[in-house]
Write an enzyme that holds these catalytic residues in place. Structure first.
Site, PDB file in Angstrom:
ATOM      1  N   ASP A  72     -16.614   8.741  28.753  1.00 46.99           N
ATOM      2  CA  ASP A  72     -17.417   8.879  29.980  1.00 46.99           C
ATOM      3  C   ASP A  72     -18.829   9.320  29.602  1.00 46.99           C
ATOM      4  O   ASP A  72     -19.401  10.245  30.166  1.00 46.99           O
ATOM      5  CB  ASP A  72     -16.777   9.867  30.953  1.00 46.99           C
ATOM      6  CG  ASP A  72     -17.120   9.582  32.412  1.00 46.99           C
ATOM      7  OD1 ASP A  72     -18.009   8.752  32.656  1.00 46.99           O
ATOM      8  OD2 ASP A  72     -16.502  10.195  33.297  1.00 46.99           O
ATOM      9  N   HIS A 121     -23.293  12.629  39.596  1.00 48.87           N
ATOM     10  CA  HIS A 121     -23.024  11.846  40.802  1.00 48.87           C
ATOM     11  C   HIS A 121     -24.091  12.018  41.880  1.00 48.87           C
ATOM     12  O   HIS A 121     -23.849  11.751  43.050  1.00 48.87           O
ATOM     13  CB  HIS A 121     -21.618  12.159  41.318  1.00 48.87           C
ATOM     14  CG  HIS A 121     -20.569  11.657  40.389  1.00 48.87           C
ATOM     15  ND1 HIS A 121     -20.236  10.325  40.294  1.00 48.87           N
ATOM     16  CD2 HIS A 121     -19.825  12.292  39.450  1.00 48.87           C
ATOM     17  CE1 HIS A 121     -19.317  10.168  39.366  1.00 48.87           C
ATOM     18  NE2 HIS A 121     -19.057  11.346  38.836  1.00 48.87           N
ATOM     19  N   LYS A 161     -15.349  -3.083  37.128  1.00 47.79           N
ATOM     20  CA  LYS A 161     -15.167  -1.645  37.312  1.00 47.79           C
ATOM     21  C   LYS A 161     -15.306  -1.308  38.788  1.00 47.79           C
ATOM     22  O   LYS A 161     -16.266  -1.701  39.443  1.00 47.79           O
ATOM     23  CB  LYS A 161     -16.214  -0.873  36.511  1.00 47.79           C
ATOM     24  CG  LYS A 161     -16.275   0.621  36.826  1.00 47.79           C
ATOM     25  CD  LYS A 161     -14.989   1.344  36.429  1.00 47.79           C
ATOM     26  CE  LYS A 161     -15.009   2.803  36.879  1.00 47.79           C
ATOM     27  NZ  LYS A 161     -16.119   3.577  36.344  1.00 47.79           N
ATOM     28  N   HIS A 163     -10.072   8.570  33.702  1.00 46.24           N
ATOM     29  CA  HIS A 163      -9.880  10.019  33.892  1.00 46.24           C
ATOM     30  C   HIS A 163      -8.800  10.299  34.941  1.00 46.24           C
ATOM     31  O   HIS A 163      -9.067  10.821  36.027  1.00 46.24           O
ATOM     32  CB  HIS A 163     -11.179  10.746  34.220  1.00 46.24           C
ATOM     33  CG  HIS A 163     -12.149   9.999  35.081  1.00 46.24           C
ATOM     34  ND1 HIS A 163     -11.862   9.595  36.348  1.00 46.24           N
ATOM     35  CD2 HIS A 163     -13.409   9.584  34.835  1.00 46.24           C
ATOM     36  CE1 HIS A 163     -12.901   8.970  36.854  1.00 46.24           C
ATOM     37  NE2 HIS A 163     -13.852   8.944  35.954  1.00 46.24           N
ATOM     38  N   HIS A 170     -12.091   4.065  39.072  1.00 47.71           N
ATOM     39  CA  HIS A 170     -12.331   5.482  39.366  1.00 47.71           C
ATOM     40  C   HIS A 170     -12.098   5.593  40.868  1.00 47.71           C
ATOM     41  O   HIS A 170     -12.896   5.106  41.662  1.00 47.71           O
ATOM     42  CB  HIS A 170     -13.773   5.819  38.956  1.00 47.71           C
ATOM     43  CG  HIS A 170     -14.318   7.108  39.472  1.00 47.71           C
ATOM     44  ND1 HIS A 170     -15.094   7.945  38.693  1.00 47.71           N
ATOM     45  CD2 HIS A 170     -14.260   7.706  40.688  1.00 47.71           C
ATOM     46  CE1 HIS A 170     -15.479   8.988  39.410  1.00 47.71           C
ATOM     47  NE2 HIS A 170     -14.980   8.866  40.624  1.00 47.71           N
ATOM     48  N   HIS A 189     -20.933   4.661  29.752  1.00 43.05           N
ATOM     49  CA  HIS A 189     -22.081   4.447  30.627  1.00 43.05           C
ATOM     50  C   HIS A 189     -23.258   4.104  29.708  1.00 43.05           C
ATOM     51  O   HIS A 189     -23.731   4.969  28.963  1.00 43.05           O
ATOM     52  CB  HIS A 189     -22.414   5.714  31.419  1.00 43.05           C
ATOM     53  CG  HIS A 189     -21.372   6.110  32.416  1.00 43.05           C
ATOM     54  ND1 HIS A 189     -21.574   6.033  33.781  1.00 43.05           N
ATOM     55  CD2 HIS A 189     -20.122   6.608  32.251  1.00 43.05           C
ATOM     56  CE1 HIS A 189     -20.495   6.463  34.413  1.00 43.05           C
ATOM     57  NE2 HIS A 189     -19.595   6.817  33.497  1.00 43.05           N
ATOM     58  N   HIS A 223     -15.637   1.908  41.335  1.00 43.99           N
ATOM     59  CA  HIS A 223     -16.051   3.313  41.295  1.00 43.99           C
ATOM     60  C   HIS A 223     -16.306   3.804  42.710  1.00 43.99           C
ATOM     61  O   HIS A 223     -16.920   3.113  43.518  1.00 43.99           O
ATOM     62  CB  HIS A 223     -17.316   3.462  40.450  1.00 43.99           C
ATOM     63  CG  HIS A 223     -17.635   4.879  40.090  1.00 43.99           C
ATOM     64  ND1 HIS A 223     -18.099   5.796  41.006  1.00 43.99           N
ATOM     65  CD2 HIS A 223     -17.565   5.539  38.899  1.00 43.99           C
ATOM     66  CE1 HIS A 223     -18.294   6.957  40.404  1.00 43.99           C
ATOM     67  NE2 HIS A 223     -17.983   6.833  39.125  1.00 43.99           N
TER      68      HIS A 223
END
Length: 571
Positions: free
Chosen positions: A363, A323, A220, A275, A249, A139, A222
């Site tokens: 991460d 989050h 990506k 993950h 993710h 990130h 997510h």
């Protein structure tokens, strides 16, 4: 005339040789040297009264254009997924030129690396050389991450973001051409290789594909943007068309579907799962089951590695912050709780040890620690040896080479392969970019001694600059000349898609760094994950969360004491 000396005396002078074993830091891991490419009695050693002098170990007649390297690292132990050996490593034009025996062939036998007038020397006796690490889950929240990663042994960062925006704190995504171009401009300053991931959320192939043409090397997906079957399918359509990777993710809440629906949307196409245990996010409780599929390239992030007595407790607050959740909303707390499962976390280390999970990553600042990918990977390896014993391949060998090669592949060659950059980086092999990390064995995996990017020294441990010698305290990490000025452009790579290179993005943005394309991604399978390509049947019990591999439960105990920890750090 021959001369005999003890192994101990030889190792103290020239470093260990074939059959010797090196303990890695304070772990229970021992690297056994499989072969020695140097020649006993013909070692190239630099220094006063030593070998590498004009007319002796150095050939004073050859210029640089006569196959002479720019740099030689002498008598170093190379630890790589390909094997563990002792050699002289030559660098020329920023790439690994040769791995073999250095010296002057006029007076020395077996020389295939000629030390000449143009050659610099780094003494590798008694030290370990590895490829620079690749962190594929970044990130880009703070630029300070870059130096932190670099001094831990990471030389390539792949991910997304634009700074401390809420979406970057949660998702590894750099959305759209404008943001991608600004990040590429910013990267010009740093002695680090970079690759960006665009936003994999949308129902229009052209709208998402323009990010690839702008310079992203993948997309990506997510859950915070919506990990829907539609987004998955559209992202993979773009990836197949442009030969880039998709990282995912998945949907913790199972709102848009369950793990079976995600598998159906992926439809056998290659994808990199982040993950994969699930604490960092993903279908609760059974995201792990995707790791049995041959098209899935599974990774772990480091906050759950290794499993310790503190792992569960730290995760709730971490998750709430990353989050953008509200602890005053019961549904937000329930969402966070659903991710944190002792049973799946306890299985994660074992799945890494069995080669079922293929990669490790950080991460960074978003439920992970950017400076601990290398460190925590080796802590897992140590924990698994202590709990599970030697791997079958290591039984009776006097070392842990197979386990060591498996674990180093997790943060070097395998993320490089997953993102289509293994032709340039990811291993200590001839022809590759010379991103190399030199370690003292007692500090292996913890604190590098010297970091090279493109063959240039960019960072390392250095003493007081006002001292009369380089070693007086305080000794800490300081930048070297390769990290300054226009040398940075030659020391580092910006990875782009083939479409972006063809569209002239480097010229349009005035990029000075070395540019390399990502490629050969869409034909990958898990079998391409070196030493980490196992695909046994996996099952997570929906009630107890017990993880089974081919019908057998897998778990481990939380560690209370770790190596590579308080012995090396004040904080």
């Amino acid at each position: 005339m021959s001369f005999e000396m003890s192994r101990e005396q030889y190792a103290s002078l020239y470093g260990p040789t074939t059959g010797d074993a090196i303990r890695l830091a304070d772990t229970e891991l021992f690297a056994r040297i499989e072969k020695d490419l140097t020649a006993p009695g013909e070692e190239a050693v630099f220094g006063g009264g030593k070998v590498v002098r004009d007319g002796m170990g150095q050939n004073g007649r050859l210029g640089r254009d006569e196959d002479v390297p720019d740099l030689v690292i002498t008598n170093v132990v190379v630890i790589d997924w390909t094997g563990i050996c002792k050699a002289d490593v030559a660098v020329r034009d920023g790439h690994i030129m040769r791995i073999g025996k250095a010296g002057n062939p006029h007076v020395m036998d077996g020389v295939d690396i000629v030390i000449g007038v143009a050659t610099d020397v780094i003494a590798g006796e008694g030290k370990i050389l590895t490829a620079g690490g690749i962190d594929s889950h970044i990130h880009f929240i703070s630029p300070d991450q870059i130096e932190t990663a670099l001094v831990s042994g990471i030389t390539t960062m792949i991910g997304g973001g634009t700074g401390p925006s809420e979406s970057t704190k949660a998702t590894t995504i750099t959305p759209g051409a404008w943001n991608i171009h600004n990040m590429l401009r910013s990267f010009e300053q740093f002695p680090m290789n970079f690759g960006l991931l665009g936003k994999g959320h949308g129902s229009s192939v052209p709208a998402m594909a323009e990010q690839i043409t702008a310079g992203a090397i993948g997309l990506k997906i997510h859950e915070d943007w919506g990990a829907t079957p539609s987004s998955i399918n559209t992202s993979l359509q773009v990836a197949d068309e442009y030969d880039v990777q998709v990282a995912i993710h998945t949907d913790t809440l199972n709102e848009a579907g369950f793990v079976e629906d995600t598998r159906a949307a992926i439809a056998g196409r290659v994808i990199h799962t982040f993950h994969t245990e699930g604490a960092g996010g993903g279908h609760a409780p059974d995201i792990i089951e995707l790791a049995q599929d041959p098209n899935i390239l599974p990774a772990s992030t480091n906050p759950t590695l290794p499993y310790t007595r503190n792992t569960l407790e730290e995760h709730l607050d971490m998750l709430m912050v990353c989050h953008h959740l509200n602890p005053g909303i019961p549904e937000d707390v329930a969402f966070a709780d659903s991710r944190i499962r002792k049973e799946t976390i306890a299985a994660e280390d074992v799945l890494q040890d069995m080669g079922i999970f293929s990669m490790t990553s950080s991460d960074s600042q978003a439920m992970g620690r950017v400076g601990e990918v290398v460190l925590r990977t080796w802590q897992v390896a140590d924990s698994m040896k202590r709990q599970r014993g030697p791997l079958p391949e290591d039984e009776g060998t006097g070392g842990d080479n197979h386990r060591i090669r498996r674990y180093i592949a997790k943060y070097t060659i395998n993320p490089a392969t997953a993102h289509g950059i293994s032709h340039a980086v990811g291993s200590v092999e001839e022809g590759k970019f010379a991103d190399l990390v030199l370690w003292e064995p007692r500090f292996f995996g913890v604190k590098p001694d010297l970091i090279l990017k493109g063959g240039q020294m960019v960072h390392g441990v250095m003493g007081d600059p006002n001292a009369s010698i380089p070693t007086p305290q305080p000794r800490w990490y300081r930048r070297a000349f390769g990290a300054y000025g226009t040398a940075v452009a030659a020391s580092s790579i910006t990875f782009l898609s083939r479409a972006a290179i063809r569209a002239g993005v480097p010229e349009t943005l005035g990029l000075r760094k070395v540019v390399r394309e990502c490629r050969d991604i869409r034909t990958l399978t898990k079998a391409d994950m070196k030493l980490n390509g196992e695909t046994p049947p996996l099952r997570v019990d929906p009630q107890t969360y017990e993880v089974r591999v081919d019908g057998t439960p897998v778990t481990c105990e939380p560690q209370h004491v770790l190596p590579m920890a308080q012995r090396y750090f004040l904080f």
